[in-house]
Structure formats: C-alpha cells, structure tokens
Design an enzyme around this catalytic site. Structure first.
Site, PDB file in Angstrom:
ATOM      1  N   ASP A  63       0.863  -1.186   0.000  1.00 14.12           N
ATOM      2  CA  ASP A  63       0.000   0.000   0.000  1.00 14.12           C
ATOM      3  C   ASP A  63       0.900   1.237   0.000  1.00 14.12           C
ATOM      4  O   ASP A  63       1.005   1.945   0.986  1.00 14.12           O
ATOM      5  CB  ASP A  63      -0.935  -0.030   1.213  1.00 14.12           C
ATOM      6  CG  ASP A  63      -1.966   1.087   1.161  1.00 14.12           C
ATOM      7  OD1 ASP A  63      -2.053   1.777   0.121  1.00 14.12           O
ATOM      8  OD2 ASP A  63      -2.687   1.272   2.160  1.00 14.12           O
ATOM      9  N   ASN A 109      10.542  -7.558  -8.551  1.00 14.99           N
ATOM     10  CA  ASN A 109       9.987  -6.253  -8.914  1.00 14.99           C
ATOM     11  C   ASN A 109      11.097  -5.237  -9.111  1.00 14.99           C
ATOM     12  O   ASN A 109      12.134  -5.287  -8.467  1.00 14.99           O
ATOM     13  CB  ASN A 109       8.967  -5.780  -7.857  1.00 14.99           C
ATOM     14  CG  ASN A 109       9.592  -4.902  -6.796  1.00 14.99           C
ATOM     15  OD1 ASN A 109       9.774  -3.702  -6.980  1.00 14.99           O
ATOM     16  ND2 ASN A 109       9.959  -5.515  -5.660  1.00 14.99           N
ATOM     17  N   PHE A 113      10.047   2.894  -6.734  1.00 15.48           N
ATOM     18  CA  PHE A 113       9.375   3.921  -5.905  1.00 15.48           C
ATOM     19  C   PHE A 113       8.338   4.710  -6.689  1.00 15.48           C
ATOM     20  O   PHE A 113       8.270   5.940  -6.605  1.00 15.48           O
ATOM     21  CB  PHE A 113      10.386   4.892  -5.288  1.00 15.48           C
ATOM     22  CG  PHE A 113      11.224   4.353  -4.161  1.00 15.48           C
ATOM     23  CD1 PHE A 113      10.941   3.139  -3.549  1.00 15.48           C
ATOM     24  CD2 PHE A 113      12.301   5.093  -3.689  1.00 15.48           C
ATOM     25  CE1 PHE A 113      11.725   2.659  -2.504  1.00 15.48           C
ATOM     26  CE2 PHE A 113      13.092   4.627  -2.637  1.00 15.48           C
ATOM     27  CZ  PHE A 113      12.798   3.403  -2.054  1.00 15.48           C
ATOM     28  N   SER A 172      16.030  -0.321  -1.012  1.00 16.36           N
ATOM     29  CA  SER A 172      15.439  -0.713  -2.295  1.00 16.36           C
ATOM     30  C   SER A 172      16.543  -0.828  -3.326  1.00 16.36           C
ATOM     31  O   SER A 172      17.391   0.068  -3.441  1.00 16.36           O
ATOM     32  CB  SER A 172      14.433   0.332  -2.782  1.00 16.36           C
ATOM     33  OG  SER A 172      14.141   0.063  -4.149  1.00 16.36           O
ATOM     34  N   ASN A 174      16.023  -0.669  -6.463  1.00 19.10           N
ATOM     35  CA  ASN A 174      15.515  -0.153  -7.741  1.00 19.10           C
ATOM     36  C   ASN A 174      15.654   1.353  -7.921  1.00 19.10           C
ATOM     37  O   ASN A 174      15.180   1.904  -8.905  1.00 19.10           O
ATOM     38  CB  ASN A 174      14.047  -0.568  -7.909  1.00 19.10           C
ATOM     39  CG  ASN A 174      13.906  -2.082  -7.901  1.00 19.10           C
ATOM     40  OD1 ASN A 174      14.649  -2.765  -8.590  1.00 19.10           O
ATOM     41  ND2 ASN A 174      12.980  -2.588  -7.110  1.00 19.10           N
ATOM     42  N   THR A 175      16.266   2.026  -6.951  1.00 20.28           N
ATOM     43  CA  THR A 175      16.617   3.438  -7.121  1.00 20.28           C
ATOM     44  C   THR A 175      18.142   3.477  -7.130  1.00 20.28           C
ATOM     45  O   THR A 175      18.766   3.183  -6.106  1.00 20.28           O
ATOM     46  CB  THR A 175      16.046   4.291  -5.967  1.00 20.28           C
ATOM     47  OG1 THR A 175      14.618   4.256  -6.043  1.00 20.28           O
ATOM     48  CG2 THR A 175      16.519   5.734  -6.050  1.00 20.28           C
ATOM     49  N   LYS A 214      15.418   0.160   7.606  1.00 18.85           N
ATOM     50  CA  LYS A 214      15.189  -1.067   6.829  1.00 18.85           C
ATOM     51  C   LYS A 214      16.378  -1.343   5.928  1.00 18.85           C
ATOM     52  O   LYS A 214      16.749  -0.499   5.104  1.00 18.85           O
ATOM     53  CB  LYS A 214      13.919  -0.933   5.987  1.00 18.85           C
ATOM     54  CG  LYS A 214      13.590  -2.205   5.200  1.00 18.85           C
ATOM     55  CD  LYS A 214      12.198  -2.174   4.645  1.00 18.85           C
ATOM     56  CE  LYS A 214      11.878  -3.420   3.843  1.00 18.85           C
ATOM     57  NZ  LYS A 214      10.501  -3.404   3.327  1.00 18.85           N
ATOM     58  N   SER A 242      14.403  -8.039   6.061  1.00 21.28           N
ATOM     59  CA  SER A 242      15.130  -7.218   5.125  1.00 21.28           C
ATOM     60  C   SER A 242      14.239  -6.837   3.949  1.00 21.28           C
ATOM     61  O   SER A 242      13.128  -7.330   3.805  1.00 21.28           O
ATOM     62  CB  SER A 242      16.330  -8.011   4.549  1.00 21.28           C
ATOM     63  OG  SER A 242      15.865  -9.031   3.680  1.00 21.28           O
ATOM     64  N   ASN A 243      14.816  -6.050   3.078  1.00 27.31           N
ATOM     65  CA  ASN A 243      14.208  -5.744   1.783  1.00 27.31           C
ATOM     66  C   ASN A 243      14.468  -6.912   0.809  1.00 27.31           C
ATOM     67  O   ASN A 243      14.936  -7.972   1.222  1.00 27.31           O
ATOM     68  CB  ASN A 243      14.800  -4.422   1.262  1.00 27.31           C
ATOM     69  CG  ASN A 243      13.766  -3.604   0.493  1.00 27.31           C
ATOM     70  OD1 ASN A 243      13.110  -4.134  -0.398  1.00 27.31           O
ATOM     71  ND2 ASN A 243      13.629  -2.336   0.836  1.00 27.31           N
ATOM     72  N   THR A 244      14.198  -6.693  -0.455  1.00 26.79           N
ATOM     73  CA  THR A 244      14.372  -7.734  -1.472  1.00 26.79           C
ATOM     74  C   THR A 244      15.864  -7.924  -1.781  1.00 26.79           C
ATOM     75  O   THR A 244      16.695  -7.072  -1.460  1.00 26.79           O
ATOM     76  CB  THR A 244      13.647  -7.337  -2.767  1.00 26.79           C
ATOM     77  OG1 THR A 244      14.135  -6.054  -3.184  1.00 26.79           O
ATOM     78  CG2 THR A 244      12.149  -7.237  -2.541  1.00 26.79           C
ATOM     79  N   GLY A 264       9.909 -13.262  -1.480  1.00 24.11           N
ATOM     80  CA  GLY A 264       9.193 -14.518  -1.338  1.00 24.11           C
ATOM     81  C   GLY A 264      10.086 -15.649  -0.856  1.00 24.11           C
ATOM     82  O   GLY A 264      11.176 -15.420  -0.313  1.00 24.11           O
TER      83      GLY A 264
HETATM   84  C1  LIG Z   1       6.066  -5.477  -5.505  1.00 25.24           C
HETATM   85  C2  LIG Z   1       6.881  -5.095  -4.304  1.00 25.24           C
HETATM   86  C3  LIG Z   1       7.061  -3.753  -3.983  1.00 25.24           C
HETATM   87  C4  LIG Z   1       7.811  -3.389  -2.860  1.00 25.24           C
HETATM   88  N1  LIG Z   1       7.959  -2.067  -2.555  1.00 25.24           N
HETATM   89  C5  LIG Z   1       8.642  -1.720  -1.419  1.00 25.24           C
HETATM   90  C6  LIG Z   1       8.750  -0.362  -1.033  1.00 25.24           C
HETATM   91  O1  LIG Z   1       8.213   0.544  -1.672  1.00 25.24           O
HETATM   92  N2  LIG Z   1       9.474  -0.080   0.088  1.00 25.24           N
HETATM   93  C7  LIG Z   1      10.071  -1.045   0.858  1.00 25.24           C
HETATM   94  O2  LIG Z   1      10.689  -0.726   1.875  1.00 25.24           O
HETATM   95  N3  LIG Z   1       9.956  -2.337   0.517  1.00 25.24           N
HETATM   96  C8  LIG Z   1       9.259  -2.694  -0.590  1.00 25.24           C
HETATM   97  N4  LIG Z   1       9.140  -4.019  -0.921  1.00 25.24           N
HETATM   98  C9  LIG Z   1       9.840  -5.037  -0.093  1.00 25.24           C
HETATM   99  C10 LIG Z   1       8.923  -5.665   0.940  1.00 25.24           C
HETATM  100  O3  LIG Z   1       8.469  -4.707   1.875  1.00 25.24           O
HETATM  101  C11 LIG Z   1       9.656  -6.796   1.692  1.00 25.24           C
HETATM  102  O4  LIG Z   1      10.744  -6.226   2.396  1.00 25.24           O
HETATM  103  C12 LIG Z   1      10.190  -7.872   0.755  1.00 25.24           C
HETATM  104  O5  LIG Z   1       9.286  -8.121  -0.299  1.00 25.24           O
HETATM  105  C13 LIG Z   1      10.448  -9.188   1.489  1.00 25.24           C
HETATM  106  O6  LIG Z   1       9.261  -9.696   2.068  1.00 25.24           O
HETATM  107  P1  LIG Z   1       8.356 -10.841   1.373  1.00 25.24           P
HETATM  108  O7  LIG Z   1       9.274 -11.946   0.964  1.00 25.24           O
HETATM  109  O8  LIG Z   1       7.363 -11.224   2.417  1.00 25.24           O
HETATM  110  O9  LIG Z   1       7.705 -10.195   0.201  1.00 25.24           O
HETATM  111  C14 LIG Z   1       8.394  -4.401  -2.047  1.00 25.24           C
HETATM  112  C15 LIG Z   1       8.195  -5.750  -2.379  1.00 25.24           C
HETATM  113  C16 LIG Z   1       7.453  -6.108  -3.478  1.00 25.24           C
HETATM  114  C17 LIG Z   1       7.261  -7.572  -3.802  1.00 25.24           C
END
Ligand SMILES: Cc1cc2nc3c(=O)[nH]c(=O)nc-3n(C[C@H](O)[C@H](O)[C@H](O)COP(=O)(O)O)c2cc1C
Length: 362
Positions: A63, A109, A113, A172, A174-175, A214, A242-244, A264
């Site tokens: 969201d 992804n 941002f 992230s 992606n930036t 984060k 963590s993040n991705t 995932g």
């Molecule tokens: C489509 C997508 C968009 C995301 N956008 C953000 C973001 O804007 N900011 C952020 O801190 N993490 C973002 N994330 C990372 C998630 O918050 C999370 O850290 C990451 O997906 C690992 O958790 P999961 O395996 O449960 O998805 C995004 C992940 C996905 C899949």
C-alpha cells in the site's frame, strides 16, 4: 477451495500490476474480507510506545500510497506499513516491472518507488485519523533528488502527526545508488538528520515517533558491522530485516533473469541469516522486524526463533490471498499451544546461533 482462494487465483491470472490495483481498490472499498479469528491475547506485542494486537505486519510496498491501511488491518494484520513515499510523486520504471515466479513462491519487482508523493498520502492518513490501528510510514528519496537525506527529513516532518512509526528505507535495489546510504559515513549522516528531525517534532506531535531502519539482505559481514555500529550509536528504535535481494539463488527460468529485487520463499534463508547476524550484533534490547519469505505460521515462528520481535510479509500475501494474516497467526498460536508458551517473545532467539553461524548465501 474457499472464496478467498478463488479470488486470489483469479487475481493471479491477471497481469501483476492490474491484479495489485484491483486488490488495493477492493481493500479500500471494504470489499475484501477474510475469515476473522477471535484475537489471541497471547499474540499482543509492543514496538516502542505502540501496542499491537499481534506481531504480523503488512510490509511496505503493498500500500505505497496509504489507500487501504484499514482494509488491511481488517484482514487481521497487527500493523501496516505504507510507502515507500517520496516527497514528489514519481512514475517509477517502465512497465512491465513486477514478475511472478509461482513455482518458487517468489516475485521480482523493479517498480522504482512509483508513488503519489507526500501530499496525497498525507491527506489520506489525515482523513483516517482517530480510527486507531498501527500504521507506519516508510520514507524514501526521489530518484532525481540532489540531497537524498533531505527527502527523508521531509518525510519525517510531513508525517510525524499521523505515523505510528517511521521506516527509513535505504534498501530498495531499484533506485540507483540508494543502497549506498547503508555505507558507514552516509548512514551516519542520514540517521543523524532523520533522528534530529524526529526529535524536532516531539513537542508538536506529543510523542517521540519511533524510527526504524530497513536494510538490504545483500550486505557483507563488514557491511552489517557498519549498520549495527551506526544504528546503535545514533539510537534508531529498531531495524527491519530485510528488503528484497539482488541474488537469484533458488529461482530459474527466463523470468529469473529480469532485473529487480527478488522476494518470497527464496529470500527466506538469506533474510533470516542476516536477521540473526544483526540480532547478534545489536544485542537483545533493540526491536527487529523480520521480513522475507514468510508464507505461513511456521515461517513466522522461525523468524522469531532467529531473533525477530515482529514480522512482516508481502509476497506470501500475494500467493495466499486475504486469509494470509489469519493463517499465519493461527500457526503462531498453534506453536504457543504446542510448547505451552505464554507469548511469541518466549520463542525469540531460541535458534539465534544456528542462524547467525551460517554464511550469508552467495
Ligand atoms: C512489488 C513489491 C514492492 C515493494 N515495494 C517496497 C517499497 O516501496 N518499500 C520497501 O521498503 N519495501 C518494498 N518491498 C519489499 C517488501 O516490503 C519486503 O521487504 C520484501 O518483499 C520481502 O518480504 P516478502 O518476501 O514477504 O515479500 C516491495 C516488495 C514487493 C514484492
């Protein structure tokens, strides 16, 4: 198959961004519902001055624009993190930019941002004020910003009155260059400015809004040392790990070659190893939110046993649908029943050494 599962299966037949847009609209309109469990009081958790009904949050990025926090809370999440929000709206990268890897339970992804900017999200959060529920605000920097720390400061100033907590997102992939803010000196400057902005707002908003950091799962051991040292020295209120990941371990096929961050199931091992390594570095007191690859209650239990106080999920929700939170929480309650434990906190760190001793996967 339940109606929830049928709905989720239908959404998965659509292009991922179209499905995401529909899900957000449905949640915002109160059309997406899930089996509601009676709340388990044993699951209540704390984060600073916040009391959460349970330790499972919706991770940032689902969201981004704060359109549907109440719809998500109604699905059973104990808290919701909106954002990442940047000062000015920005379109993100060209589509397609979200890719599913269903066999792996994963997503790649490279959104970059995309978001409506501070003002639009702030108006939405102001409109829901007084409704309760823990809603954190994840802040970031515009791609073309010439002073990135200033963008984080602007986020903290803008949202201080409506954010249950803040997340400073430096992870992230992606930036371009954003992850460089995790380096020792850059992080020190960023946190100094972000925490000063939070402190400046205490009088105006009547509380000291917790600020979490984060981080990426792609740091080296030396990089983790830097993040831990600076976080402790500057006094962040918690970490989100963590993040991705940029790694492609555990995925194959043509989609695996797409640029972007992988989330995932294949992220579970790496993010949990890094979580435990950070727990070992920062000690027992600092709250850590464990995120990455949580698909069910057993995964949430494993994160807590590795050192997490709270957990978040995103990709698991994409595949499980609206019942995700209820299912994960039921698994957590069942684990407490099985071992006769009073709360998830009793599970914390039980497997810390086992996870922290592993190498960060290549
Ligand atoms: C489509 C997508 C968009 C995301 N956008 C953000 C973001 O804007 N900011 C952020 O801190 N993490 C973002 N994330 C990372 C998630 O918050 C999370 O850290 C990451 O997906 C690992 O958790 P999961 O395996 O449960 O998805 C995004 C992940 C996905 C899949």
């Amino acid at each position: 198959m339940s109606l929830d599962a049928i709905g989720a299966a239908l959404l998965r037949r659509l292009d991922p961004e179209t499905a995401h847009g529909l899900a957000i609209r449905g949640l915002s309109a109160g059309l997406v519902r899930a089996r509601r469990l009676p709340p388990d009081p044993r699951l209540a958790a704390r984060l600073g001055d916040l009391v959460l009904p349970n330790p499972l949050g919706m991770a940032a990025g689902f969201d981004k624009n704060a359109v549907a926090p109440d719809g998500l809370l109604a699905l059973g999440f104990g808290f919701v993190e909106v954002g990442t929000l940047t000062p000015r709206p920005q379109p993100g990268n060209p589509r397609p930019r979200i890719f599913r890897l269903p066999e792996a339970g994963a997503v790649i992804n490279r959104l970059g941002f995309n978001n409506d900017g501070h003002a639009a999200a702030l108006a939405r959060l102001e409109a829901r004020r007084g409704r309760g529920g823990v809603v954190g605000v994840n802040v970031g920097a515009n791609k073309d910003s010439t002073d990135r720390p200033a963008d984080y400061v602007a986020g903290i100033r803008a949202f201080a009155a409506v954010a249950s907590y803040f997340t400073v997102n430096v992870s992230s992939p992606n930036t371009p260059g954003l992850r460089d803010l995790q380096a020792r000196d850059a992080l020190d400057e960023l946190l100094a400015r972000a925490l000063a902005a939070r402190d400046d707002m205490v009088a105006a908003v009547g509380r000291r809004v917790p600020v979490l950091l984060k981080i990426a799962p792609d740091l080296t051991e030396a990089g983790l040392d830097d993040v831990a040292d600076v976080s402790l020295a500057r006094g962040v209120d918690g970490l989100i790990v963590s993040n991705t990941t940029l790694s492609r371990v555990g995925v194959s096929g043509p989609v695996a070659g797409e640029a972007g961050g992988l989330s995932g199931r294949p992220l579970f091992e790496r993010s949990t190893v890094v979580l435990a390594k950070m727990r070992r570095r920062v000690g027992r007191a600092l709250p850590i939110v464990g995120v990455g690859g949580i698909a069910d209650g057993a995964d949430a239990v494993a994160k807590i046993r590795a050192g997490a106080d709270l957990v978040q999920g995103y990709t698991g929700f994409i595949y499980a649908g609206p019942a995700y939170a209820a299912d994960v929480l039921a698994g957590l309650s069942a684990a407490l029943d099985r071992d006769g434990l009073p709360s998830p906190a009793a599970l914390r760190d039980l497997d810390l050494d086992r996870w922290a001793d592993r190498p960060i996967p290549a």
